[in-house]
Design a protein around this motif. Structure first.
Motif, short mmCIF file in Angstrom:
data_model
loop_
_atom_site.label_atom_id
_atom_site.label_comp_id
_atom_site.label_asym_id
_atom_site.label_seq_id
_atom_site.Cartn_x
_atom_site.Cartn_y
_atom_site.Cartn_z
N ASP A 287 -11.39 3.89 -1.13
CA ASP A 287 -11.57 2.31 -1.18
C ASP A 287 -11.85 2.18 0.19
O ASP A 287 -10.91 1.90 1.22
CB ASP A 287 -10.22 1.69 -1.48
CG ASP A 287 -10.41 0.08 -1.79
OD1 ASP A 287 -11.56 -0.16 -1.47
OD2 ASP A 287 -9.48 -0.58 -2.26
N SER B 159 -12.56 -3.38 -5.49
CA SER B 159 -11.31 -2.68 -5.40
C SER B 159 -10.33 -3.06 -6.74
O SER B 159 -9.58 -1.83 -6.99
CB SER B 159 -10.69 -3.38 -4.40
OG SER B 159 -11.37 -3.16 -3.06
N ASP C 228 0.81 -1.30 0.02
CA ASP C 228 0.18 0.03 -0.08
C ASP C 228 0.77 1.24 -0.07
O ASP C 228 0.45 2.18 -0.67
CB ASP C 228 -1.13 -0.07 1.18
CG ASP C 228 -2.12 -0.84 1.16
OD1 ASP C 228 -2.30 -1.19 0.03
OD2 ASP C 228 -2.81 -0.94 1.91
N SER D 108 0.29 6.09 -6.88
CA SER D 108 -1.20 6.99 -7.26
C SER D 108 -0.76 8.42 -7.51
O SER D 108 -1.75 9.11 -8.12
CB SER D 108 -1.96 6.65 -6.03
OG SER D 108 -1.62 7.34 -5.00
N ARG E 1 -8.67 0.04 -8.50
CA ARG E 1 -7.19 0.12 -8.57
C ARG E 1 -6.70 0.24 -10.05
O ARG E 1 -5.79 0.97 -10.63
CB ARG E 1 -6.54 -1.23 -8.08
CG ARG E 1 -6.39 -1.27 -6.63
CD ARG E 1 -5.98 -2.51 -5.96
NE ARG E 1 -4.57 -2.74 -6.66
CZ ARG E 1 -3.66 -2.19 -5.87
NH1 ARG E 1 -3.85 -1.82 -4.70
NH2 ARG E 1 -2.36 -2.50 -6.35
N ASP F 57 1.94 1.71 -3.36
CA ASP F 57 0.95 2.28 -4.23
C ASP F 57 0.53 3.67 -4.03
O ASP F 57 0.33 4.31 -4.95
CB ASP F 57 -0.48 1.47 -3.90
CG ASP F 57 -0.58 -0.05 -4.47
OD1 ASP F 57 0.43 -0.42 -5.15
OD2 ASP F 57 -1.44 -0.73 -4.01
N LEU G 127 -3.17 1.84 -10.69
CA LEU G 127 -2.17 0.74 -9.90
C LEU G 127 -2.26 -0.58 -10.49
O LEU G 127 -1.33 -1.45 -9.96
CB LEU G 127 -2.58 0.76 -8.35
CG LEU G 127 -2.63 2.31 -7.65
CD1 LEU G 127 -3.08 1.91 -6.35
CD2 LEU G 127 -0.96 2.71 -7.72
N GLU G 128 -3.22 -1.06 -11.15
CA GLU G 128 -3.34 -2.30 -11.94
C GLU G 128 -3.67 -2.19 -13.26
O GLU G 128 -4.32 -1.39 -13.74
CB GLU G 128 -4.53 -2.95 -11.20
CG GLU G 128 -4.83 -4.34 -11.31
CD GLU G 128 -4.31 -5.19 -10.16
OE1 GLU G 128 -3.59 -6.01 -10.28
OE2 GLU G 128 -4.90 -4.87 -8.92
#
Lengths: 513, 259
Positions: free
Chosen positions: B157, B45, A142, A149, B49, A145, B54-55
């Motif tokens: 989230d 989620s 996280d 982000s 993401r 991330d 992020l994905e």
């Protein structure tokens, strides 16, 4: 009250020590604490000068070795593809036997502090690199991330998140590295330095000077323990959490057979190439600097190849006979004491700080003492290897036992389970990952121990063979013995690692993820 | 700035063949708050993401404000409040917020940070490290951090998972005002149907995994939401409609005998 009680044990031990020393004064093995103090007082000048020299070399090596470790760890994270090769090279260099690297470095550097500083650097880089890699990797996804982000890349993540997150791990590594640097510097001094603690230790052993041997061991132990505590103290002023207990990197990811073979082949090729190119680049005399093809020649093609192989095989078997029992005894003793402490927690108050401190005492200091106490035979050798393995195993196992999930122990307690049942069903399974991590990292450590004892005391096995061939300038034999010892360590490390993966699959699958 | 998010045929299949999100078309209207609701593990989620960059999507396209998603990411016009607060433990609440501003290359304004800290009810804790905060307080700090960069697109989230009921109600009353005033396009992933109705302009109901849209419910309630919102019949109508869509989506995937 409890504070006062903590001192009862150590004081009693000192009194007993004093008593035994006087009782067995004729055996010339044990120096009484009073005699050690007297020696320290009367020779304060000599010892201070020697300590100053060794400390300076150790500090230089500590800085160089750790700088290398931090750079290598950064490289491995910034370029993930390089991590396997960085790790493999680091492991092989870590497994090189000090007994042989010392004399080789002496020839390379000549007189001066070169070998001492290099050995100190070599002794610390691995103990720092591995925890640091673990720390840099152990960042919750996280947090990464979060950085991504905001559209920022790997470098920002490394500098803003990973570097800070790995700081406690770095401290854990540095705490073990500080005494290791001292050990490295002392071994360097064994190889023909003019001044320093190592030089005095050799002199004390040669003269059978019991007070001097014990006094030197006391000073070296004090330095090791103080360095450990000082780094811990400094870190606690900066850190928000305790430095973690890290002994080894988590087991490598499970690979299929093909990629494992590819990885081993690639690493071996890289190491052989580095060896070859390195010697060529340094432009060293081929009389002393043996390349891989020289060893093939010496071991298989030369007229005396059969004798060389026979000598190596004989030395290897002499080493293994002591290595196995010592290694297993150390593992068993460490795990057993850890379990005993869980069942009788009051033991921990005195045993833990002592064990953490003693973990860092260099083998160079304990070896002469154990030889004095237990002789140059099998018992002394096996005991020394066991001691070397014992402390890291003990600390790791205790840590593992305490990591047992609180909810699982609560469930057991709600069924009125005994402490013994909780130990068996919950704590021991929770301990296994730490136990195997310790077992793995202890393979090179136990090989270091056995070769040092063989060199300094017993005159058998690979340690003695390396020392002897170095002094006889039989460099074919020396380099062959180095390769054999290194292979033994790397293979042992790999085998225990494979066993560890099997255990983790059952008991801690998340560590393999 | 308000941005519109357009997903076309966006899908995710993990290596190994597990299908998390079926190809779906979805447009998030600029400046609106959209809630994603669905059973546990349905792929909500994963969808969030993918939108956050992020994905990687297995197929389909995603544009944010007319540009590929990567551009928004590069402009740092996006902020995510994760399920786990993911505060860096060695930084205080204020320093965690400052980190987000640094990462987004935006100036640190002490007064703005103080105002956000006040808004999430963390007065007096600005210089406290996360280790000394309760789970709910950490979550609020994470929300303050997400708001601090004044994002065009805010992705939440399940950000209220660990927050106590009273604070949750307080945040639900205060937060929409902030992102509405700034015209932030907001996507909220939540388990709670009442929360979805309270906070959003529109509710997308997803089926169990692999996620597919089973209902698209417009929340026709006035803004700002009245204090007696939950007592209004219209509120209950929306809750019932969402529940019905959810149960319908679940029922579709159950074996016949179980229905």
């Amino acid at each position: 009250m409890t504070h006062a009680r903590q001192w009862i044990g150590p004081i009693l031990a000192l009194v007993l020590w004093e008593g035994f020393a006087h009782l067995f004064a004729s055996a010339f093995v044990l120096a009484a604490p009073s005699a050690i103090l007297l020696y320290l007082y009367e020779n304060a000048g000599l010892l201070t000068r020697a300590l100053g020299v060794t400390l300076a070399n150790a500090a230089a090596g500590f800085l160089i070795g750790n700088a290398a470790a931090i750079l290598l760890a950064g490289l491995a994270i910034a370029l993930p593809r390089s991590e396997n090769i960085v790790r493999a090279l680091a492991l092989v260099v870590f497994c090189l036997p000090l007994v042989a690297t010392g004399p080789v470095l002496r020839i390379l550097f000549g007189p001066g502090a070169g070998p001492q500083i290099t050995l100190a650097a070599l002794a610390v880089y691995y103990t720092t690199l591995i925890p640091l890699l673990v720390g840099l990797r152990a960042v919750p996804s996280d947090w990464l991330d979060l950085v991504r982000s905001y559209g920022r890349g790997r470098m920002t993540a490394l500098l803003r998140v990973r570097a800070m997150a790995s700081f406690p791990y770095l401290v854990a590594g540095l705490q073990i590295a500080a005494p290791a640097a001292f050990l490295g510097a002392m071994v360097g001094e064994f190889t023909g330095a003019e001044r320093g603690m190592g030089v005095l230790t050799i002199r004390a052993m040669r003269d059978l000077n019991i007070e001097m041997t014990w006094a030197l061991a006391t000073v070296a132990t004090a330095v090791a323990v103080l360095a450990y505590l000082a780094i811990g103290y400094a870190a606690r002023r900066v850190l928000t959490e305790e430095p973690p207990v890290i002994l080894a990197a988590p087991a490598a990811k499970r690979r299929n057979l093909f990629s494992s073979i590819a990885m081993v082949t690639f690493s071996t090729a890289a190491i052989l190439a580095l060896w070859w190119v390195g010697l060529d680049a340094l432009n060293l005399s081929s009389f002393f600097a043996k390349r891989p093809d020289d060893l093939v020649d010496a071991l298989f093609l030369a007229p005396d190849a059969t004798q060389t192989r026979a000598a190596l095989a004989a030395a290897l078997s002499e080493t293994l006979i002591f290595l196995f029992p010592g290694y297993l005894a150390g593992l068993l003793a460490g795990a057993t004491l850890a379990m005993a402490i869980i069942l009788a927690p009051s033991l921990a108050n005195t045993a833990m700080p002592l064990a953490i401190a003693l973990r860092s005492v260099p083998i160079i200091t304990t070896a002469p003492l154990v030889v004095l106490l237990l002789g140059r035979g099998a018992v002394g050798t096996v005991t020394l290897i066991a001691i070397m393995v014992f402390f890291p195993t003990f600390i790791a196992c205790l840590h593992g036992l305490r990591q047992a999930p609180g909810r699982a122990t609560d469930v057991m307690r709600s069924y009125a389970a005994s402490d013994m049942a909780i130990l068996r069903h919950v704590r021991v399974p929770a301990m296994l990952p730490a136990f195997f991590a310790a077992a793995r990292i202890n393979v090179p450590a136990s090989i270091l121990a056995v070769t040092v004892v063989e060199w300094l005391a017993t005159g058998n096995g690979l340690g003695a063979l390396m020392a002897l061939s170095a002094s006889l300038s039989d460099y074919d034999m020396l380099w062959s013995a180095v390769v054999l010892t290194t292979l033994l360590a790397v293979l042992g490390y790999g085998l225990v690692g494979a066993l560890e993966r099997r255990v983790l699959q059952t008991y801690a699958p998340e560590q393999l993820a | 700035m308000s941005v519109e998010i357009i997903c076309k045929g966006l899908a995710k299949t993990y290596t190994g063949g597990v299908e998390a999100v079926r190809p779906l078309d979805l447009t998030l209207v600029a400046g609106q708050t959209t809630a994603l609701v669905g059973p546990s593990g349905c792929g909500k989620s994963t969808l969030l993401r993918m939108i956050a960059g992020l994905e990687d999507a297995s197929s389909g396209t995603l544009t944010i404000g007319g540009a590929p998603a990567a551009d928004t990411l590069a402009r740092a016009g996006l902020a995510v409040a994760f399920q786990d607060p993911s505060l860096l433990p060695w930084r205080t609440v204020r320093q965690n917020i400052e980190l987000a501003l640094d990462l987004a290359r935006k100036p640190r304004k002490a007064a703005d940070i103080d105002q956000l800290i006040h808004l999430v009810g963390l007065d007096g804790f600005a210089d406290t490290r996360p280790g000394a905060l309760s789970g709910g307080m950490r979550q609020r700090a994470a929300i303050a951090r997400a708001l601090s960069t004044n994002p065009d697109l805010l992705l939440l989230d399940e950000p209220f998972g660990a927050v106590d009921e009273l604070t949750r109600a307080q945040l639900a009353a205060d937060l929409p005002g902030i992102w509405e005033a700034r015209g932030t396009t907001t996507l909220l992933v939540t388990h709670s149907v009442t929360e979805a109705v309270t906070l959003s302009d529109r509710i997308i109901v997803l089926s169990p995994r692999p996620a597919a849209i089973v209902a698209d419910i417009k929340v026709d309630l006035s803004r700002p939401r009245p204090s007696n919102l939950k007592a209004l019949p219209a509120f209950q109508t929306h809750v019932d409609a969402t529940f019905a869509a959810l149960s319908h989506g679940v029922a579709d995937t159950l074996p016949k005998a179980a229905q």
